[in-house]
Design an enzyme around this catalytic site. Sequence first.
Site, PDB file in Angstrom:
ATOM      1  CG  LEU A   1      12.257  -6.636 -15.646  1.00 53.98           C
ATOM      2  CD1 LEU A   1      12.448  -7.480 -16.751  1.00 53.98           C
ATOM      3  CD2 LEU A   1      12.660  -5.800 -15.492  1.00 53.98           C
TER       4      LEU A   1
ATOM      5  CG  ASP B   1       0.615   1.041   4.585  1.00 52.12           C
ATOM      6  OD1 ASP B   1       1.875   0.918   5.103  1.00 52.12           O
ATOM      7  OD2 ASP B   1      -0.309  -0.075   4.960  1.00 52.12           O
TER       8      ASP B   1
ATOM      9  CD  GLN C   1      -3.084   1.431   1.865  1.00 47.18           C
ATOM     10  OE1 GLN C   1      -3.512   2.253   2.535  1.00 47.18           O
ATOM     11  NE2 GLN C   1      -2.861   0.329   2.391  1.00 47.18           N
TER      12      GLN C   1
HETATM   13  N1  CAO Z   1      12.040  -9.375  -9.518  1.00 43.20           N
HETATM   14  C1  CAO Z   1      12.697 -10.403  -8.950  1.00 43.20           C
HETATM   15  N2  CAO Z   1      12.118 -10.812  -7.490  1.00 43.20           N
HETATM   16  C2  CAO Z   1      11.304  -9.627  -6.995  1.00 43.20           C
HETATM   17  C3  CAO Z   1      10.745  -8.977  -8.089  1.00 43.20           C
HETATM   18  C4  CAO Z   1      11.004  -9.007  -9.014  1.00 43.20           C
HETATM   19  N3  CAO Z   1      10.147  -7.871 -10.046  1.00 43.20           N
HETATM   20  N4  CAO Z   1       9.864  -7.854  -6.754  1.00 43.20           N
HETATM   21  C5  CAO Z   1       9.853  -8.372  -5.657  1.00 43.20           C
HETATM   22  N5  CAO Z   1      10.942  -9.286  -6.197  1.00 43.20           N
HETATM   23  C6  CAO Z   1      11.843  -9.637  -4.702  1.00 43.20           C
HETATM   24  C7  CAO Z   1      12.928  -8.513  -3.716  1.00 43.20           C
HETATM   25  O1  CAO Z   1      13.917  -8.476  -4.458  1.00 43.20           O
HETATM   26  C8  CAO Z   1      12.545  -9.616  -2.101  1.00 43.20           C
HETATM   27  O2  CAO Z   1      13.653 -10.245  -2.271  1.00 43.20           O
HETATM   28  P1  CAO Z   1      14.596 -10.846  -1.312  1.00 43.20           P
HETATM   29  O3  CAO Z   1      13.764 -10.586   0.145  1.00 43.20           O
HETATM   30  O4  CAO Z   1      15.521 -12.161  -1.631  1.00 43.20           O
HETATM   31  O5  CAO Z   1      15.068  -9.247  -0.910  1.00 43.20           O
HETATM   32  C9  CAO Z   1      11.333 -10.051  -1.784  1.00 43.20           C
HETATM   33  O6  CAO Z   1      10.845  -9.933  -3.952  1.00 43.20           O
HETATM   34  C10 CAO Z   1       9.900 -10.147  -1.426  1.00 43.20           C
HETATM   35  O7  CAO Z   1      10.351  -8.405  -0.586  1.00 43.20           O
HETATM   36  P2  CAO Z   1       9.547  -7.404   0.589  1.00 43.20           P
HETATM   37  O8  CAO Z   1      10.755  -8.306   1.557  1.00 43.20           O
HETATM   38  O9  CAO Z   1      10.048  -6.683   0.303  1.00 43.20           O
HETATM   39  O10 CAO Z   1       8.629  -8.246   0.799  1.00 43.20           O
HETATM   40  P3  CAO Z   1       7.882  -8.975   1.454  1.00 43.20           P
HETATM   41  O11 CAO Z   1       6.419  -9.488   1.394  1.00 43.20           O
HETATM   42  O12 CAO Z   1       8.057  -9.940   2.351  1.00 43.20           O
HETATM   43  O13 CAO Z   1       7.603  -7.651   2.655  1.00 43.20           O
HETATM   44  C11 CAO Z   1       7.158  -5.575   3.783  1.00 43.20           C
HETATM   45  C12 CAO Z   1       6.496  -6.779   2.514  1.00 43.20           C
HETATM   46  C13 CAO Z   1       5.762  -5.075   2.856  1.00 43.20           C
HETATM   47  C14 CAO Z   1       6.950  -5.371   4.837  1.00 43.20           C
HETATM   48  C15 CAO Z   1       8.071  -4.666   3.194  1.00 43.20           C
HETATM   49  O14 CAO Z   1       8.433  -5.330   1.748  1.00 43.20           O
HETATM   50  C16 CAO Z   1       8.801  -3.613   4.266  1.00 43.20           C
HETATM   51  O15 CAO Z   1       8.470  -3.533   5.072  1.00 43.20           O
HETATM   52  N6  CAO Z   1       8.144  -2.756   2.805  1.00 43.20           N
HETATM   53  C17 CAO Z   1       9.305  -1.263   3.909  1.00 43.20           C
HETATM   54  C18 CAO Z   1       7.879  -0.968   4.110  1.00 43.20           C
HETATM   55  C19 CAO Z   1       6.473  -1.051   3.844  1.00 43.20           C
HETATM   56  O16 CAO Z   1       6.373  -0.580   2.777  1.00 43.20           O
HETATM   57  N7  CAO Z   1       5.427  -1.252   4.536  1.00 43.20           N
HETATM   58  C20 CAO Z   1       4.086  -1.337   4.479  1.00 43.20           C
HETATM   59  C21 CAO Z   1       3.625  -1.861   3.749  1.00 43.20           C
HETATM   60  S1  CAO Z   1       2.207  -1.807   3.305  1.00 43.20           S
HETATM   61  O17 CAO Z   1       0.975  -2.591   4.940  1.00 43.20           O
END
Ligand code: CAO
Length: 415
Positions: A71, A167, A16
Site C-alpha cells: 500500500l 531492537d 527489527q
Molecule cells: N508507503 C509510502 N511511504 C512509506 C511507506 C508506505 N507503505 N512505508 C514507509 N514509507 C516512508 C515513510 O513515510 C518515510 O518517508 P518520509 O521520510 O518522507 O517521512 C520513509 O518511507 C522512510 O521511513 P524511515 O525514515 O523510518 O526509514 P529510514 O530507513 O530512513 O530509517 C530507522 C530507519 C530505523 C532509522 C528509522 O525508521 C527510525 O529511527 N525508527 C525509529 C527507531 C527504530 O525503530 N529503530 C530500530 C531500527 S532496527 O535497528
Amino acid sequence: MKALEGVKILDMTHVQSGPTCTQLLAWFGADVIKVERPGVGDATRKQLVDVPGADSLYFTMLNHNKRSVTLNTKSDEGKAIFTRLIEECDVMVENFAPGALDRMGFSWEKIQEINPRMIYASVKGFGPGPYSDCKVYENVAQCAGGSASTTGMLGETPMVTGAQIGDSGTGLHLALGIVTALYQRTHSGKGQRVECAMQDSVLNLCRVKLRDQQRLKAGPLKEYSQFSEGIPFGEATPRAGNDSGGGQPGRILKCKGWENDPDAYTYFITQAAVWKNICDVIGKPEWKEDPEWATPEARLPKLNEMFGAIEDWTTTKTKFEVMEICNPLNIPVGPILSMKELAEEPSLRDTGTIVEVDHPERGAYLTVGCPIKLSDCPADVARSPLLGEHTDEILSEILGMNEDEIAAAKDVGAV
Ligand code: CAO
C-alpha cells in the site's frame, strides 16, 4: 482459540524493533497485517541476502505468522484505503523515523478521529527531549541506554553486546504495552497511545548498573573484581568484565580444549551458600574452614587467586563435564554455548524454541520460536509472507473491495 484471536493489527513496522513486537502478537494469535511500500517492502527483505532472489533471513526471522499487503500510504488512493484499514483494526504499530506518520497525514489526533478504539503503538530511539528527532539503530541505543559504558573489560573500549537489547528488547516492551492497553480498553472502551523509546528500554534492562551508580556514593563496589585488584573507582559505574551482576562473585573460566575452541568456557559463580562444595570439587578442602578463605569477606580481596584455583580445575574438564559435576551440588555454572551448539541442541527443538521453517524461495531454515510459552495458546511458527502476498485477500476480506476496485487501486499504483 488463540489468546489474541480476533485482534487485528495494522503493522507499519520495519527493520527489527517493531517487527519483533508484532511477530510476538502474531504468535499469540493476532491477525497481523504488515503494510509495505509497493515494489519495495521492508528494507530488511533485501539486506544481508544469502540466497539470491529470496527474502533474507533478517526479514524472514522477524516476520513470521504475518500477512503482507502492499500500500502506498502517500498517494491519495492509498491514504483512502489506509483510512479504512485504521477503521477496521484494533492496534496500529509503527517504528518509522520521528514524524514520518504525521508527514503522511496520520497524526495520533487524526487516528483517534478515525477510530477512537485504536491503540497506536510506536518505537522511537529517544523519548521527548534533546534527541527526540534522531533516527536510531541498535548499537546507538545500546550506547545511549547505558549498556555500552558498562560492558567490556575495565580500562578498555566500551562494548556493545550481541543480544539485540535495543531492537528486540524494545519490541518486547512495546508488546507488553499493547496487550496492557488492549486490556484497559475492555473497561474503558477507548484506545490509547503506547510509546517505547529504545534508550528507555535499554536503560530498564541495565537497571542494576544504575543501582551500582548510586551505591558508589557509599564506597567502592566490593563485588567488582576491580576492588579485589586494588584499582580505585571513578565517578561512574565502571565496566565489569565478566563479573556477575549480583553480590556473588562470578567469572568466565577456561575449560578443557580452550586452546583450540573459542567457546570452551564456563560461567562459574562462587555462591557463598555452597562454598564448601566448591572447595571439595576443586580439590581445596582445606579452604572450607581456613579463616583466610571460609567467608565471602575474606575471599573478596583475593578473587583472582580464588578464580585461578577454580580455573586450574575447570581446565581439566569440558564445559559440559563442569555442568554435570557442579549442578547436583548446587554450584551455579553454565557452559558458554555457541550458536552452532544451540542450533543443534535437540531439547530446544523439542520445546519449539528453535524451529525449522520451510520457505518457497529459500527452502528450509532455522528460526527462534516463541520464547513465551502459554499452556492454552501454543505458538505455531508459520513462514513470513512474500511481499504483497495477501494484498487481494486483505482488501476483499477486511475492506469488502471487489475485483474491479482492487484492479483500479493497482492501476494507480496505490497497492
Ligand atoms: N508507503 C509510502 N511511504 C512509506 C511507506 C508506505 N507503505 N512505508 C514507509 N514509507 C516512508 C515513510 O513515510 C518515510 O518517508 P518520509 O521520510 O518522507 O517521512 C520513509 O518511507 C522512510 O521511513 P524511515 O525514515 O523510518 O526509514 P529510514 O530507513 O530512513 O530509517 C530507522 C530507519 C530505523 C532509522 C528509522 O525508521 C527510525 O529511527 N525508527 C525509529 C527507531 C527504530 O525503530 N529503530 C530500530 C531500527 S532496527 O535497528
